[in-house]
Design a protein around this motif. Structure first.
Motif, PDB file in Angstrom:
ATOM      1  N   ASN A 311      24.336  21.410  -0.725  1.00 44.08           N
ATOM      2  CA  ASN A 311      24.449  20.195   0.082  1.00 44.08           C
ATOM      3  C   ASN A 311      23.060  19.561   0.190  1.00 44.08           C
ATOM      4  O   ASN A 311      22.457  19.524   1.252  1.00 44.08           O
ATOM      5  N   ALA A 312      22.557  19.070  -0.923  1.00 43.71           N
ATOM      6  CA  ALA A 312      21.221  18.448  -0.979  1.00 43.71           C
ATOM      7  C   ALA A 312      20.120  19.484  -0.790  1.00 43.71           C
ATOM      8  O   ALA A 312      19.361  19.446   0.185  1.00 43.71           O
ATOM      9  N   SER A 313      20.016  20.405  -1.720  1.00 48.02           N
ATOM     10  CA  SER A 313      18.956  21.404  -1.706  1.00 48.02           C
ATOM     11  C   SER A 313      17.681  20.799  -2.288  1.00 48.02           C
ATOM     12  O   SER A 313      17.692  20.249  -3.397  1.00 48.02           O
ATOM     13  N   ALA A 314      16.592  20.885  -1.523  1.00 47.41           N
ATOM     14  CA  ALA A 314      15.306  20.359  -1.992  1.00 47.41           C
ATOM     15  C   ALA A 314      14.669  21.381  -2.932  1.00 47.41           C
ATOM     16  O   ALA A 314      14.200  22.428  -2.493  1.00 47.41           O
ATOM     17  N   VAL A 315      14.673  21.089  -4.222  1.00 48.64           N
ATOM     18  CA  VAL A 315      14.211  22.061  -5.209  1.00 48.64           C
ATOM     19  C   VAL A 315      12.757  21.835  -5.625  1.00 48.64           C
ATOM     20  O   VAL A 315      12.120  22.739  -6.168  1.00 48.64           O
ATOM     21  N   GLN A 316      12.247  20.644  -5.365  1.00 46.57           N
ATOM     22  CA  GLN A 316      10.866  20.369  -5.782  1.00 46.57           C
ATOM     23  C   GLN A 316      10.331  19.173  -5.007  1.00 46.57           C
ATOM     24  O   GLN A 316      11.077  18.255  -4.654  1.00 46.57           O
ATOM     25  N   MET A 317       9.026  19.192  -4.729  1.00 49.37           N
ATOM     26  CA  MET A 317       8.354  18.077  -4.083  1.00 49.37           C
ATOM     27  C   MET A 317       7.014  17.846  -4.751  1.00 49.37           C
ATOM     28  O   MET A 317       6.286  18.791  -5.062  1.00 49.37           O
ATOM     29  N   SER A 318       6.695  16.590  -4.993  1.00 50.22           N
ATOM     30  CA  SER A 318       5.347  16.227  -5.424  1.00 50.22           C
ATOM     31  C   SER A 318       4.940  14.979  -4.662  1.00 50.22           C
ATOM     32  O   SER A 318       5.772  14.121  -4.352  1.00 50.22           O
ATOM     33  N   ALA A 319       3.665  14.893  -4.339  1.00 47.05           N
ATOM     34  CA  ALA A 319       3.168  13.752  -3.569  1.00 47.05           C
ATOM     35  C   ALA A 319       1.758  13.412  -4.025  1.00 47.05           C
ATOM     36  O   ALA A 319       0.906  14.295  -4.111  1.00 47.05           O
ATOM     37  N   THR A 320       1.550  12.137  -4.320  1.00 43.18           N
ATOM     38  CA  THR A 320       0.226  11.656  -4.694  1.00 43.18           C
ATOM     39  C   THR A 320      -0.381  10.923  -3.509  1.00 43.18           C
ATOM     40  O   THR A 320       0.276  10.096  -2.870  1.00 43.18           O
ATOM     41  N   PHE A 321      -1.639  11.255  -3.208  1.00 40.69           N
ATOM     42  CA  PHE A 321      -2.376  10.623  -2.119  1.00 40.69           C
ATOM     43  C   PHE A 321      -3.562   9.871  -2.698  1.00 40.69           C
ATOM     44  O   PHE A 321      -4.265  10.378  -3.581  1.00 40.69           O
ATOM     45  N   TRP A 322      -3.748   8.669  -2.182  1.00 40.24           N
ATOM     46  CA  TRP A 322      -4.912   7.862  -2.527  1.00 40.24           C
ATOM     47  C   TRP A 322      -5.721   7.653  -1.250  1.00 40.24           C
ATOM     48  O   TRP A 322      -5.248   7.040  -0.286  1.00 40.24           O
ATOM     49  N   ILE A 323      -6.938   8.184  -1.214  1.00 38.58           N
ATOM     50  CA  ILE A 323      -7.833   8.033  -0.067  1.00 38.58           C
ATOM     51  C   ILE A 323      -8.844   6.953  -0.441  1.00 38.58           C
ATOM     52  O   ILE A 323      -9.649   7.131  -1.358  1.00 38.58           O
ATOM     53  N   THR A 371     -21.741 -12.413  10.463  1.00 39.18           N
ATOM     54  CA  THR A 371     -20.800 -11.423   9.938  1.00 39.18           C
ATOM     55  C   THR A 371     -21.538 -10.128   9.607  1.00 39.18           C
ATOM     56  O   THR A 371     -22.737 -10.138   9.319  1.00 39.18           O
ATOM     57  N   ILE A 372     -20.802  -9.034   9.697  1.00 41.56           N
ATOM     58  CA  ILE A 372     -21.294  -7.747   9.221  1.00 41.56           C
ATOM     59  C   ILE A 372     -20.211  -7.120   8.354  1.00 41.56           C
ATOM     60  O   ILE A 372     -19.020  -7.455   8.472  1.00 41.56           O
ATOM     61  N   THR A 373     -20.610  -6.215   7.493  1.00 47.83           N
ATOM     62  CA  THR A 373     -19.667  -5.535   6.600  1.00 47.83           C
ATOM     63  C   THR A 373     -19.595  -4.061   6.975  1.00 47.83           C
ATOM     64  O   THR A 373     -20.624  -3.384   7.070  1.00 47.83           O
ATOM     65  N   VAL A 374     -18.385  -3.582   7.223  1.00 46.84           N
ATOM     66  CA  VAL A 374     -18.156  -2.183   7.574  1.00 46.84           C
ATOM     67  C   VAL A 374     -17.026  -1.637   6.701  1.00 46.84           C
ATOM     68  O   VAL A 374     -16.261  -2.401   6.108  1.00 46.84           O
ATOM     69  N   THR A 375     -16.930  -0.322   6.626  1.00 49.24           N
ATOM     70  CA  THR A 375     -15.877   0.284   5.824  1.00 49.24           C
ATOM     71  C   THR A 375     -14.961   1.134   6.702  1.00 49.24           C
ATOM     72  O   THR A 375     -15.343   1.566   7.790  1.00 49.24           O
ATOM     73  N   SER A 376     -13.758   1.359   6.214  1.00 48.58           N
ATOM     74  CA  SER A 376     -12.790   2.212   6.904  1.00 48.58           C
ATOM     75  C   SER A 376     -11.999   2.985   5.866  1.00 48.58           C
ATOM     76  O   SER A 376     -11.906   2.586   4.697  1.00 48.58           O
ATOM     77  N   THR A 377     -11.406   4.096   6.300  1.00 47.79           N
ATOM     78  CA  THR A 377     -10.588   4.922   5.419  1.00 47.79           C
ATOM     79  C   THR A 377      -9.132   4.465   5.491  1.00 47.79           C
ATOM     80  O   THR A 377      -8.594   4.248   6.579  1.00 47.79           O
ATOM     81  N   GLN A 378      -8.524   4.324   4.354  1.00 49.98           N
ATOM     82  CA  GLN A 378      -7.103   3.986   4.258  1.00 49.98           C
ATOM     83  C   GLN A 378      -6.401   5.052   3.422  1.00 49.98           C
ATOM     84  O   GLN A 378      -6.935   5.497   2.403  1.00 49.98           O
ATOM     85  N   ILE A 379      -5.235   5.479   3.888  1.00 53.94           N
ATOM     86  CA  ILE A 379      -4.454   6.483   3.173  1.00 53.94           C
ATOM     87  C   ILE A 379      -3.192   5.835   2.628  1.00 53.94           C
ATOM     88  O   ILE A 379      -2.440   5.187   3.367  1.00 53.94           O
ATOM     89  N   GLN A 380      -2.953   5.987   1.349  1.00 52.56           N
ATOM     90  CA  GLN A 380      -1.674   5.607   0.754  1.00 52.56           C
ATOM     91  C   GLN A 380      -1.081   6.837   0.080  1.00 52.56           C
ATOM     92  O   GLN A 380      -1.813   7.690  -0.444  1.00 52.56           O
ATOM     93  N   TYR A 381       0.237   6.950   0.109  1.00 50.62           N
ATOM     94  CA  TYR A 381       0.867   8.075  -0.570  1.00 50.62           C
ATOM     95  C   TYR A 381       2.216   7.662  -1.143  1.00 50.62           C
ATOM     96  O   TYR A 381       2.854   6.713  -0.681  1.00 50.62           O
ATOM     97  N   SER A 382       2.625   8.383  -2.159  1.00 52.35           N
ATOM     98  CA  SER A 382       3.954   8.243  -2.750  1.00 52.35           C
ATOM     99  C   SER A 382       4.487   9.643  -2.989  1.00 52.35           C
ATOM    100  O   SER A 382       3.864  10.430  -3.711  1.00 52.35           O
ATOM    101  N   GLN A 383       5.622   9.953  -2.374  1.00 43.38           N
ATOM    102  CA  GLN A 383       6.182  11.306  -2.434  1.00 43.38           C
ATOM    103  C   GLN A 383       7.583  11.277  -3.036  1.00 43.38           C
ATOM    104  O   GLN A 383       8.387  10.410  -2.692  1.00 43.38           O
ATOM    105  N   THR A 384       7.847  12.230  -3.910  1.00 34.96           N
ATOM    106  CA  THR A 384       9.180  12.380  -4.495  1.00 34.96           C
ATOM    107  C   THR A 384       9.681  13.790  -4.241  1.00 34.96           C
ATOM    108  O   THR A 384       9.038  14.767  -4.623  1.00 34.96           O
TER     109      THR A 384
END
Length: 416
Positions: A311-323, A371-384
């Motif tokens: 009944n929908a057995s999860a047999v595998q997972m992969s996930a790509t993260f972009w930091i 104006t000033i320039t600053v940076t921040s961390t952004q996380i994107q992911y795609s999971q199957t």
């Protein structure tokens, strides 16, 4: 380009909080002492986190979730506004393709410390470090408006650990690696590993297409379903009629064909200075070695009998993260020393984009807007996640773009 208009009505993050003084350490030195005084435990050097040091604090954002799930039919199964032919659960109507426009929070606790894993014989001990995390995802799909402005309704909660594992030279011979361990409320646990990234690349990420088309178990033979056609309104899909979503650009054929379209659209107009990419998998290729999934009996189903099968057995997972390191240009108004700090949001690169907020205290008087320039961390992911049922493997894909939550400080270097 699809435009997702989303208001985060509840961004209170799901959290895991450790006691302030809690830190895992080897107990060897303390237990070898004849006293149990606090100073009998020598300080242990901090164990590196690698790229996991970027996982700090709370993040929030938006995304897209697509899942084929079983449909048992009447009286308790899923029903549809428009009649479906053949009626569920007669194949190919034994499944439902559910689409969710989502809001999400992802919260990281402080690092765990120095976690001893004991080696045998020629393999010496190693010391891991990592960060507990909690993820919550809510559906905000609104069939009335075709927008992501529905009342948030929870669809996923995930407590877990991100761990950094140092390289080993004997058993096994393996470079430093990252591991994601997590528990899923439906009854699945995952252990996914990858070799740790050693560098970042300049500029924005590249997103490979991802396909949700099911395929025969154990083969690469694809079996497409009518519910993958966004223009059809009588298929076993929720929402069933996508007319309003297509008009609004919030759910499109491009997103059903390739869900990573959502990630590409999210960074349009952004200046991304560099990107670190890694993919964890429960079935990693050599030499990562470790990983796997475990499911409760209901998901696994009965191996034999009339109603056999999962009944929908999860047999595998992969996930790509972009930091990603995102560059933000803040407009600073006139400011006099002694004024309260300025609370400034980064400019939105496109309508509907979520952006970080900065707490700004200029180190000197600002006599004219600048104006000033600053940076921040952004996380994107795609999971199957690959789900097995009805003799097919069904890709369940989710993706999101997450930005820091709360006020970020501005470094002194921004004013030079």
């Amino acid at each position: 380009m699809a435009t997702q208009v989303t208001t985060l009505t509840d961004t209170s993050p799901a959290t895991i909080t450790l006691p302030a003084s809690f830190e895992i350490q080897s107990q060897d030195s303390r237990l070898e002492q004849e006293t149990n005084l606090p100073d009998a435990t020598p300080a242990v050097p901090a164990v590196p986190l690698g790229v996991l040091s970027k996982f700090k604090g709370d993040f929030a954002g938006t995304g897209f979730n697509l899942i084929f799930r079983p449909n048992s039919g009447p009286p308790n199964g899923t029903t549809f506004p428009n009649p479906v032919v053949p009626p569920p659960p007669t194949p190919p109507s034994e499944n439902v393709l559910e689409l969710n426009l989502t809001t999400e929070t992802l919260s990281f606790s402080k690092a765990l410390g120095s976690i001893p894993n004991r080696g045998l014989e020629t393999q010496g001990d190693i010391f891991l470090n990592g960060k507990p995390y909690a993820q919550s995802i809510s559906d905000v799909t609104n069939p009335v408006t075709g927008q992501a402005d529905g009342v948030p309704s929870g669809i996923h909660f995930e407590p877990g650990l991100w761990m950094h594992v140092p390289a080993t030279t004997s058993d096994p011979i393996l470079g430093e690696s990252l591991v994601r361990m997590a528990s899923i409320p439906h009854g699945t646990t995952i252990n996914a590993q990858t070799l740790a990234p050693t560098s970042s690349v300049p500029g924005p990420p590249t997103f490979k297409p991802v396909d949700i088309t099911p395929f025969l178990i154990g083969t690469t033979t694809k079996v497409p379903f009518n519910s993958q056609n966004a223009s059809l309104a009588t298929t076993p899909r929720l929402p069933q009629d996508l007319t309003k979503f297509i008009a609004a650009g919030t759910i499109t054929q491009a997103m059903l064909t390739d869900p990573n379209t959502v990630l590409r659209n999210a960074i349009v107009g952004q200046t991304i200075k560099n990107t670190t990419t890694f993919t964890v998998s429960t079935a990693p290729t050599a030499p990562e070695l470790g990983g796997g999934t475990a499911n409760i009996a209901f998901l696994q189903g009965t191996p034999t009998g009339t109603n056999s099968g999962p009944n929908a057995s999860a047999v595998q997972m992969s996930a790509t993260f972009w930091i990603e390191e995102v560059e933000n240009v803040l407009s600073i108004p006139v400011f006099k020393p002694g004024q309260p700090p300025l609370k400034l949001s980064a400019p939105a690169p496109h309508p509907g984009a979520l952006v970080p907020t900065f707490l700004v205290t200029p180190p000197h008087e600002i006599t004219a807007p600048t104006t000033i320039t600053v940076t921040s961390t952004q996380i994107q992911y795609s999971q199957t996640v690959l789900l097995n049922f009805a003799n097919l493997t069904w890709p369940h894909v989710s993706c999101a773009t997450l930005v820091p939550q709360g006020e970020l400080s501005v470094p002194a270097s921004a004013w030079k």
